[in-house]
Design a protein around this motif. Structure first.
Motif, PDB file in Angstrom:
ATOM      1  N   ARG A  99      39.448  99.714   8.584  1.00 33.07           N
ATOM      2  CA  ARG A  99      39.191 101.071   8.127  1.00 33.07           C
ATOM      3  C   ARG A  99      37.829 101.546   8.649  1.00 33.07           C
ATOM      4  O   ARG A  99      37.692 102.639   9.153  1.00 33.07           O
ATOM      5  N   LEU A 102      37.975 102.245  12.326  1.00 30.50           N
ATOM      6  CA  LEU A 102      38.648 103.513  12.598  1.00 30.50           C
ATOM      7  C   LEU A 102      37.722 104.681  12.265  1.00 30.50           C
ATOM      8  O   LEU A 102      37.642 105.649  13.021  1.00 30.50           O
ATOM      9  N   ARG A 103      37.005 104.558  11.156  1.00 25.41           N
ATOM     10  CA  ARG A 103      36.068 105.637  10.794  1.00 25.41           C
ATOM     11  C   ARG A 103      35.003 105.808  11.870  1.00 25.41           C
ATOM     12  O   ARG A 103      34.677 106.913  12.270  1.00 25.41           O
ATOM     13  N   LEU A 106      36.575 107.364  14.945  1.00 30.43           N
ATOM     14  CA  LEU A 106      36.818 108.801  14.743  1.00 30.43           C
ATOM     15  C   LEU A 106      35.522 109.590  14.888  1.00 30.43           C
ATOM     16  O   LEU A 106      35.499 110.685  15.447  1.00 30.43           O
ATOM     17  N   ARG A 108      33.162 109.087  16.751  1.00 32.60           N
ATOM     18  CA  ARG A 108      32.680 109.173  18.129  1.00 32.60           C
ATOM     19  C   ARG A 108      33.536 110.108  18.973  1.00 32.60           C
ATOM     20  O   ARG A 108      33.284 110.263  20.172  1.00 32.60           O
ATOM     21  N   LEU A 109      34.555 110.666  18.369  1.00 37.92           N
ATOM     22  CA  LEU A 109      35.343 111.688  19.078  1.00 37.92           C
ATOM     23  C   LEU A 109      34.670 113.044  18.911  1.00 37.92           C
ATOM     24  O   LEU A 109      33.862 113.235  17.998  1.00 37.92           O
ATOM     25  N   VAL A 147      43.686 112.277  25.401  1.00 33.00           N
ATOM     26  CA  VAL A 147      42.322 111.779  25.586  1.00 33.00           C
ATOM     27  C   VAL A 147      41.805 111.123  24.311  1.00 33.00           C
ATOM     28  O   VAL A 147      41.175 110.059  24.351  1.00 33.00           O
ATOM     29  N   LEU A 149      43.500 109.674  21.875  1.00 33.00           N
ATOM     30  CA  LEU A 149      44.135 108.365  21.651  1.00 33.00           C
ATOM     31  C   LEU A 149      43.578 107.328  22.614  1.00 33.00           C
ATOM     32  O   LEU A 149      43.359 106.170  22.244  1.00 33.00           O
ATOM     33  N   GLN A 150      43.344 107.758  23.839  1.00 33.66           N
ATOM     34  CA  GLN A 150      42.772 106.827  24.810  1.00 33.66           C
ATOM     35  C   GLN A 150      41.379 106.372  24.360  1.00 33.66           C
ATOM     36  O   GLN A 150      41.034 105.199  24.457  1.00 33.66           O
ATOM     37  N   ARG A 151      40.627 107.306  23.833  1.00 32.75           N
ATOM     38  CA  ARG A 151      39.282 106.944  23.349  1.00 32.75           C
ATOM     39  C   ARG A 151      39.359 105.989  22.166  1.00 32.75           C
ATOM     40  O   ARG A 151      38.587 105.049  22.050  1.00 32.75           O
ATOM     41  N   LEU A 152      40.315 106.237  21.277  1.00 34.43           N
ATOM     42  CA  LEU A 152      40.474 105.322  20.147  1.00 34.43           C
ATOM     43  C   LEU A 152      40.820 103.924  20.640  1.00 34.43           C
ATOM     44  O   LEU A 152      40.338 102.935  20.103  1.00 34.43           O
ATOM     45  N   ARG A 153      41.653 103.864  21.685  1.00 34.20           N
ATOM     46  CA  ARG A 153      42.011 102.544  22.241  1.00 34.20           C
ATOM     47  C   ARG A 153      40.777 101.833  22.772  1.00 34.20           C
ATOM     48  O   ARG A 153      40.652 100.619  22.649  1.00 34.20           O
ATOM     49  N   GLU A 154      39.895 102.595  23.369  1.00 35.88           N
ATOM     50  CA  GLU A 154      38.680 101.985  23.915  1.00 35.88           C
ATOM     51  C   GLU A 154      37.727 101.551  22.800  1.00 35.88           C
ATOM     52  O   GLU A 154      37.111 100.496  22.876  1.00 35.88           O
ATOM     53  N   LEU A 155      37.629 102.409  21.806  1.00 32.82           N
ATOM     54  CA  LEU A 155      36.624 102.178  20.766  1.00 32.82           C
ATOM     55  C   LEU A 155      37.092 101.194  19.701  1.00 32.82           C
ATOM     56  O   LEU A 155      36.280 100.453  19.148  1.00 32.82           O
TER      57      LEU A 155
ATOM     58  N   GLU B  10      44.968 105.401   4.215  1.00 29.95           N
ATOM     59  CA  GLU B  10      44.053 104.419   3.615  1.00 29.95           C
ATOM     60  C   GLU B  10      42.625 104.963   3.565  1.00 29.95           C
ATOM     61  O   GLU B  10      41.905 104.776   2.597  1.00 29.95           O
ATOM     62  N   LEU B  11      42.240 105.654   4.644  1.00 35.45           N
ATOM     63  CA  LEU B  11      40.873 106.191   4.691  1.00 35.45           C
ATOM     64  C   LEU B  11      40.606 107.197   3.581  1.00 35.45           C
ATOM     65  O   LEU B  11      39.493 107.303   3.090  1.00 35.45           O
ATOM     66  N   ASP B 229      34.986 110.208  30.982  1.00 34.13           N
ATOM     67  CA  ASP B 229      34.824 109.795  29.588  1.00 34.13           C
ATOM     68  C   ASP B 229      34.896 108.276  29.490  1.00 34.13           C
ATOM     69  O   ASP B 229      35.066 107.574  30.495  1.00 34.13           O
ATOM     70  N   ILE B 230      34.807 107.791  28.282  1.00 31.78           N
ATOM     71  CA  ILE B 230      34.743 106.349  28.080  1.00 31.78           C
ATOM     72  C   ILE B 230      36.056 105.670  28.484  1.00 31.78           C
ATOM     73  O   ILE B 230      36.092 104.483  28.785  1.00 31.78           O
ATOM     74  N   GLY B 231      37.145 106.436  28.532  1.00 28.84           N
ATOM     75  CA  GLY B 231      38.421 105.880  28.962  1.00 28.84           C
ATOM     76  C   GLY B 231      38.651 105.980  30.461  1.00 28.84           C
ATOM     77  O   GLY B 231      39.698 105.570  30.950  1.00 28.84           O
ATOM     78  N   TYR B 233      38.839 108.830  32.167  1.00 30.09           N
ATOM     79  CA  TYR B 233      39.451 110.092  32.545  1.00 30.09           C
ATOM     80  C   TYR B 233      38.370 111.077  32.966  1.00 30.09           C
ATOM     81  O   TYR B 233      37.323 111.171  32.310  1.00 30.09           O
ATOM     82  N   PRO B 264      29.595 113.581  21.316  1.00 27.67           N
ATOM     83  CA  PRO B 264      28.951 112.283  21.521  1.00 27.67           C
ATOM     84  C   PRO B 264      29.071 111.849  22.976  1.00 27.67           C
ATOM     85  O   PRO B 264      29.996 112.280  23.684  1.00 27.67           O
ATOM     86  N   SER B 267      32.305 111.698  25.561  1.00 24.57           N
ATOM     87  CA  SER B 267      33.408 112.526  25.077  1.00 24.57           C
ATOM     88  C   SER B 267      33.460 113.825  25.872  1.00 24.57           C
ATOM     89  O   SER B 267      32.472 114.250  26.463  1.00 24.57           O
ATOM     90  N   HIS B 268      34.630 114.446  25.863  1.00 27.17           N
ATOM     91  CA  HIS B 268      34.823 115.675  26.644  1.00 27.17           C
ATOM     92  C   HIS B 268      33.984 116.816  26.082  1.00 27.17           C
ATOM     93  O   HIS B 268      33.853 116.961  24.864  1.00 27.17           O
TER      94      HIS B 268
END
Lengths: 168, 396
Positions: A99, A102-103, A106, A108-109, A147, A149-155, B10-11, B229-231, B233, B264, B267-268
């Motif tokens: 959790r 994930l927080r 999130l 960092r997006l 983008v 979702l891709q960032r979440l995968r990285e982070l 959950e959050l 970006d960090i991914g 892209y 941040p 990020s885009h």
């Protein structure tokens, strides 16, 4: 029915959901409370003037656009991290850890990316509905979702892997 | 993505109910009283305002002088007398607008010129009888009831004022995890054929085309700084507004700023071109800064950018005949500015139609033709004649 009664009924029915969405957007209780309160003020103004407003769509539009625009003005602080509970079982530690990750991820997006994820995967809106809520094109929703979702995968790869594992 | 939904659940499991409706009602009421107080004050100053209402506020583009004060007009019945006698007695059409020939109906139905397009649709753009819509099997565009599959579009899709041209940017190859090549295409809506195209790899990805004139000249966001970006892209970190004349390939730049909001690191960025399509088919309202006075410019068929006038900061639009502008400010409603004389007049609305709605989230105006502007409101669309400074409801 008296219009103010209608308004109270609407807020009573939807207030909790709005609060949860506001918290997912801001990641902070105080900022979420401010966002909901600001949304109510705008909603009341509109409610007093017109009976033709679709409150569900309108309040969502206010909440999300105020969040994205408000972030531009005020630069809301990054999501605060918290410590996992000290006395927790193995499963509970794992859940709390995910959790927090994930927080953090999130947080960092960009606000718009966060808003897109919440609209699409928490509120379960279609791309068109999400686009209407944010006042942007469905194409932008598509690209921002990809983008984000891709960032979440990285982070937070483990967390995202657990989502995707649950899907398969 | 049910897993993500569950993680979100959950959050928010411990989130209390925020907000105090009573306090919001109190605050809104306080603001309302304050606003009415201001209107009353304006009415008391009517005599003074009437003397100076003729102040010319439009300056030519080469006039860099500070913006002159624009007096607030008074919402009194004497305004009818100020109307050009030639306009008196003229009627404003109440029929449906041809500009909005395509309508989204309830139940996800799409109506084009009285006919229902089969299937469930979400209308995303339209002009005349040309439209873009989403359905369960993807994105489509159409002319009248003829539908065509939209290619894999990325960025903005724009339609010319006469509905002759539609412009999109599409991805030409699917590269998983990569940065796919893109092409911008100008399509003749009468034939559905691509008339001109160009590489769009250097354009701002999410923006692409911003406008297209009846001449087929495209206004677009050109990326001047690419980042990753960090991914991995690519995204656009800064941009400018260009004009592209597809016949000759000539490109010029529009004097409009693109504001950039950075999130941040990694990020885009959010790009916001300070460009608004308004006025003539080739007219644009552009700003060089967010707080600056807007400039009304025309884009020629050769992609030349001609500065026409510098307008007051609170300009919302210019009519198609380029004779009037709409000014809007908090607490003073909507005002018509004559670009010929500098005269200001408040707009009169029919009973029950609130044109003074404060709703910054929506832009309800559609420039129709001549001096006519449509004001879109839920269940109560109106047509306003700026020459007559009044509006009527549109019959459904």
């Amino acid at each position: 029915m008296d219009r103010q009664v209608e308004l109270r009924e609407f807020v009573s029915a939807r207030g909790a959901a709005l609060s949860r969405a506001a918290f997912l957007l801001t990641g902070d209780h105080q900022a979420a409370e401010d966002l909901v309160q600001e949304t109510y003020v705008v909603l009341v103004r509109r409610w007093q003037k017109s009976g033709s407003v679709d409150p569900e769509a309108y309040v969502r539009r206010i909440l999300y656009s105020r969040f994205v625009d408000g972030w531009r003005r005020r630069r809301l602080v990054e999501l605060p991290s918290a410590s996992p509970p000290e006395a927790a079982g193995v499963d509970e530690v794992g859940t709390a850890s995910d959790r927090l990750t994930l927080r953090d991820a999130l947080g960092r997006l960009t606000p718009r990316q966060r808003a897109v994820l919440v609209l699409r995967f928490y509120e379960d809106l279609t791309e068109v509905q999400a686009a209407a809520a944010l006042g942007i094109s469905p194409n932008t929703i598509k690209s921002q979702t990809r983008v984000a979702l891709q960032r979440l995968r990285e982070l937070a790869p483990e967390v995202v892997a657990s989502f995707e594992g649950a899907e398969s | 993505m049910n897993g993500l939904h569950e993680a979100f659940d959950e959050l928010v499991a411990d989130v209390p109910v925020y907000g105090d409706l009573d306090r919001a009602i109190e605050q809104a009421e306080h603001e309302r009283r304050h606003r009415y107080g201001m209107v009353a004050g304006l009415a008391a100053a009517a005599a003074v305002v009437a003397v100076i209402v003729g102040v010319l506020v439009v300056t030519r583009a080469d006039d860099a002088a500070p913006e002159p004060a624009v007096p607030s007009p008074t919402p009194t019945s004497t305004q009818e007398d100020a109307t050009d006698p030639a306009q008196k007695g003229q009627t404003i059409p109440r029929g449906p607008s041809e500009v909005l020939a395509v309508r989204q109906l309830g139940g996800h139905r799409l109506e084009v010129a009285g006919e229902i397009i089969p299937g469930a649709w979400e209308l995303t753009a339209s002009r005349g009888d040309v439209w873009v819509g989403l359905t369960t099997d993807g994105e489509w565009w159409g002319k009248g009831t003829t539908t065509r599959q939209m290619p894999n579009a990325a960025g903005g899709i724009v339609i010319s004022q006469d509905a002759h041209w539609i412009v999109w940017t599409r991805i030409t190859a699917d590269i998983p995890g990569g940065n796919p090549p893109r092409v911008m295409e100008v399509v003749d809506t009468a034939t559905g054929e691509v008339q001109w195209s160009r590489s769009a790899d250097a354009d701002a990805t999410d923006l692409g085309a911003l406008a297209v004139t009846n001449d087929g000249v495209v206004v677009l966001a050109h990326c001047t700084e690419t980042a990753f970006d960090i991914g991995g892209y690519s995204y656009c970190d800064d941009a400018r507004v260009d004009v592209w004349e597809p016949r000759s390939g000539v490109t010029n730049t529009v004097p409009a700023e693109v504001t950039v909001e950075h999130g941040p690191p990694g990020s885009h960025a959010d790009l916001n071109p300070l460009v608004q399509v308004t006025g003539e088919h080739n007219g644009l309202l552009v700003r060089s800064t967010t707080s600056g006075r807007p400039q009304y410019v025309r884009v020629s068929e050769h992609a030349d950018v001609e500065a026409v006038a510098i307008l007051p900061r609170r300009t919302q639009l210019v009519t198609a005949d380029e004779r009037f502008a709409l000014l809007e400010c908090p607490g003073c409603g909507l005002t018509v500015l004559s670009l010929d004389s500098g005269e200001l007049r408040p707009i009169t609305a029919p009973a029950g139609l609130n044109l003074f709605e404060e709703s910054p989230e929506f832009y309800p105006y559609v420039v129709e033709r001549d001096d006519l502007v449509l004001v879109l409101q839920p269940g109560a669309d109106a047509r306003c004649s700026f020459a007559q400074a009044r509006c009527v409801r549109i019959k459904k």
